[in-house]
Motif scaffolding. Structure first.
Motif, short mmCIF file in Angstrom:
data_model
loop_
_atom_site.label_atom_id
_atom_site.label_comp_id
_atom_site.label_asym_id
_atom_site.label_seq_id
_atom_site.Cartn_x
_atom_site.Cartn_y
_atom_site.Cartn_z
N ASN A 182 -3.90 82.81 35.18
CA ASN A 182 -4.12 81.69 36.57
C ASN A 182 -5.12 81.71 36.75
OD1 ASN A 182 -0.85 82.21 37.45
ND2 ASN A 182 -2.12 84.70 36.90
N ALA A 183 -6.35 81.27 35.94
CA ALA A 183 -7.70 81.26 36.45
C ALA A 183 -7.64 80.51 37.31
CB ALA A 183 -8.08 80.79 35.50
N ALA A 184 -7.26 79.11 37.35
CA ALA A 184 -7.07 77.20 38.41
C ALA A 184 -5.54 77.63 39.28
CB ALA A 184 -7.07 76.45 37.72
N PRO A 185 -5.29 77.90 40.24
CA PRO A 185 -3.71 78.46 40.40
C PRO A 185 -3.41 77.51 40.92
CG PRO A 185 -5.77 79.84 41.45
CD PRO A 185 -6.01 79.21 40.68
N VAL A 186 -3.92 76.31 41.42
CA VAL A 186 -4.09 74.95 41.86
C VAL A 186 -3.39 74.21 40.50
CG1 VAL A 186 -4.41 72.93 42.43
CG2 VAL A 186 -5.54 73.85 43.74
N ALA A 187 -3.55 74.46 39.60
CA ALA A 187 -2.88 73.69 38.03
C ALA A 187 -1.50 74.11 38.13
CB ALA A 187 -3.88 74.48 36.57
N LEU A 214 0.87 73.75 40.80
CA LEU A 214 1.53 72.41 40.73
C LEU A 214 1.86 72.03 40.09
CD1 LEU A 214 -0.92 73.51 44.26
CD2 LEU A 214 2.21 74.30 44.31
N LYS A 215 1.35 71.70 38.82
CA LYS A 215 1.65 70.54 38.47
C LYS A 215 2.98 70.53 38.06
CE LYS A 215 -2.61 69.47 35.20
NZ LYS A 215 -3.02 69.68 34.41
N PRO A 216 4.32 71.17 37.57
CA PRO A 216 5.40 70.69 36.93
C PRO A 216 5.68 70.35 38.81
CG PRO A 216 5.00 73.18 36.96
CD PRO A 216 3.66 72.50 37.07
N ILE A 217 5.10 70.94 39.94
CA ILE A 217 6.45 70.55 41.35
C ILE A 217 5.80 69.30 41.53
CG2 ILE A 217 6.42 71.13 43.68
CD1 ILE A 217 6.08 73.77 43.17
N ALA A 218 4.38 69.14 41.27
CA ALA A 218 4.27 67.62 41.61
C ALA A 218 4.31 66.64 40.55
CB ALA A 218 2.40 67.58 41.51
N ALA A 219 4.91 66.98 39.24
CA ALA A 219 5.55 66.06 38.84
C ALA A 219 6.80 65.44 39.43
CB ALA A 219 5.67 66.88 37.05
N LYS A 220 7.64 66.64 39.70
CA LYS A 220 8.83 66.36 40.00
C LYS A 220 9.04 65.86 41.62
CE LYS A 220 11.18 69.66 37.63
NZ LYS A 220 11.84 71.26 37.91
N ALA A 221 8.43 66.26 42.70
CA ALA A 221 8.22 65.62 44.16
C ALA A 221 7.30 64.54 44.53
CB ALA A 221 7.21 66.93 44.28
N ALA A 222 6.32 63.96 43.06
CA ALA A 222 5.92 62.86 43.22
C ALA A 222 5.15 61.97 41.82
CB ALA A 222 4.41 62.88 44.38
N PRO A 223 6.21 61.59 40.89
CA PRO A 223 6.31 61.11 39.93
C PRO A 223 4.67 60.19 39.23
CG PRO A 223 8.04 61.41 40.17
CD PRO A 223 7.81 61.61 41.58
N GLY A 224 3.90 60.18 38.77
CA GLY A 224 2.73 58.83 39.07
C GLY A 224 1.17 59.72 39.08
N CYS A 225 2.16 61.14 39.47
CA CYS A 225 0.77 61.32 41.30
C CYS A 225 0.30 62.59 40.09
CB CYS A 225 0.98 62.35 41.75
SG CYS A 225 0.03 64.09 42.12
N ALA A 226 -0.89 62.07 39.58
CA ALA A 226 -1.61 63.13 38.85
C ALA A 226 -2.91 63.64 39.08
CB ALA A 226 -3.27 62.20 37.86
N LEU A 227 -2.30 65.20 39.38
CA LEU A 227 -2.56 66.08 40.07
C LEU A 227 -4.09 66.27 40.85
CD1 LEU A 227 -1.67 68.10 42.07
CD2 LEU A 227 -1.57 69.88 40.60
N SER A 228 -4.98 66.27 41.40
CA SER A 228 -6.64 66.90 41.54
C SER A 228 -6.09 67.80 42.47
CB SER A 228 -7.21 65.67 41.64
OG SER A 228 -6.80 65.50 43.19
N ASP A 229 -5.65 68.34 43.43
CA ASP A 229 -6.32 69.86 44.39
C ASP A 229 -4.36 69.90 44.90
OD1 ASP A 229 -7.53 71.44 45.73
OD2 ASP A 229 -8.62 69.84 46.30
N GLY A 230 -5.18 70.91 45.85
CA GLY A 230 -3.29 71.64 46.45
C GLY A 230 -3.32 72.84 47.64
N THR A 231 -2.93 72.58 48.27
CA THR A 231 -2.94 74.20 49.27
C THR A 231 -1.80 74.80 49.08
OG1 THR A 231 -4.04 75.50 50.66
CG2 THR A 231 -3.55 72.77 51.18
N PHE A 232 -1.93 75.69 50.06
CA PHE A 232 -0.59 76.44 50.13
C PHE A 232 -0.43 76.24 52.45
CE2 PHE A 232 2.05 80.20 52.41
CZ PHE A 232 3.06 79.62 52.02
#
Length: 232
Positions: free
Chosen positions: A149-154, A156-174
């Motif tokens: 869990n060293a990089a928590p934002v990582a 979110l990758k599967p959520i980003a892939a489903k919610a925003a196809p084509g988004c290469a995740l770079s950041d995120g927050t709650f």
């Protein structure tokens, strides 16, 4: 992809804690304050920013028995997690131990006890946001620090892939959670500078995954804070 029908941002402050327990589901950390590009954390720049103290000393992985026990509790709580690692939050023996769990290609979680003594789930991104917002007031140890869990934002990758196809995740927050059926709300930013507000079903919830672009969110009165910072 279904669009969010009604946007809301929770601003409820943290309530009193019992031991290391986090707030009850539906009472969440306040949204973190906007930060400059050099202060904003993300999974690729993780090592260059100040982290909550608990992250500086990684938790040691538990033995197979601990991992199995944590996985059972996680399953009972409907955590969307294939548990690959786990560790107790405390070295003290307990009939109801609390755990941090790391998941295969997904968000990590902390399982803590609520004020009613029942276990609760809070994901690593939400805990990070709360710790950064609360500073020293945040309960010691309530930040994910297993190696997985060293990089928590990582997570979110599967959520980003489903919610925003084509988004290469770079950041995120709650941003918050709640509703009926309950959701967990995140902001995600993409390497091309685009961003989204995403509602993901809370563990065990029947809510659909839904999203708005930052332009759509702005039109609804909610500004994204991460988008526009092109990564990589």
């Amino acid at each position: 992809m279904h669009k969010i029908g009604r946007l809301f941002v929770l601003t409820a402050a943290l309530t009193a804690f019992v031991g290391p327990a986090f707030a009850q589901m539906g009472v969440v950390p306040p949204p973190p304050a906007a930060r400059s590009g050099t202060q904003q954390y993300n999974m690729t720049e993780y090592g260059s920013v100040n982290r909550p103290t608990a992250r500086l000393t990684p938790r040691e992985s538990g033995n197979p028995m601990v991992v199995r026990s944590a996985a059972k509790v996680a399953a009972d709580l409907h955590a969307p997690c294939d548990v690959i690692d786990a560790a107790p939050l405390s070295t003290r023996p307990s009939s109801k131990p609390e755990y941090e769990i790391a998941c295969k290609d997904a968000l990590g979680w902390i399982i803590s006890l609520g004020t009613n003594g029942k276990p609760l789930l809070n994901d690593c991104v939400a805990l990070d946001a709360g710790a950064l917002a609360a500073g020293k007031a945040w309960p010691k140890g309530m930040v994910c620090s297993l190696p997985g869990n060293a990089a928590p934002v990582a997570g979110l990758k599967p959520i980003a892939a489903k919610a925003a196809p084509g988004c290469a995740l770079s950041d995120g927050t709650f941003l918050g959670g709640g509703g009926d059926p309950p959701i967990l709300r995140y902001e995600i930013a993409c390497k091309d500078g685009k961003g989204y507000i995403v509602d993901s079903p809370a563990p065990g919830s029947s809510a659909p995954l839904s999203s708005l672009t930052c332009d759509e969110a702005k039109a609804a009165g909610v500004a994204c804070t991460l988008a526009g910072k092109k990564k990589g």
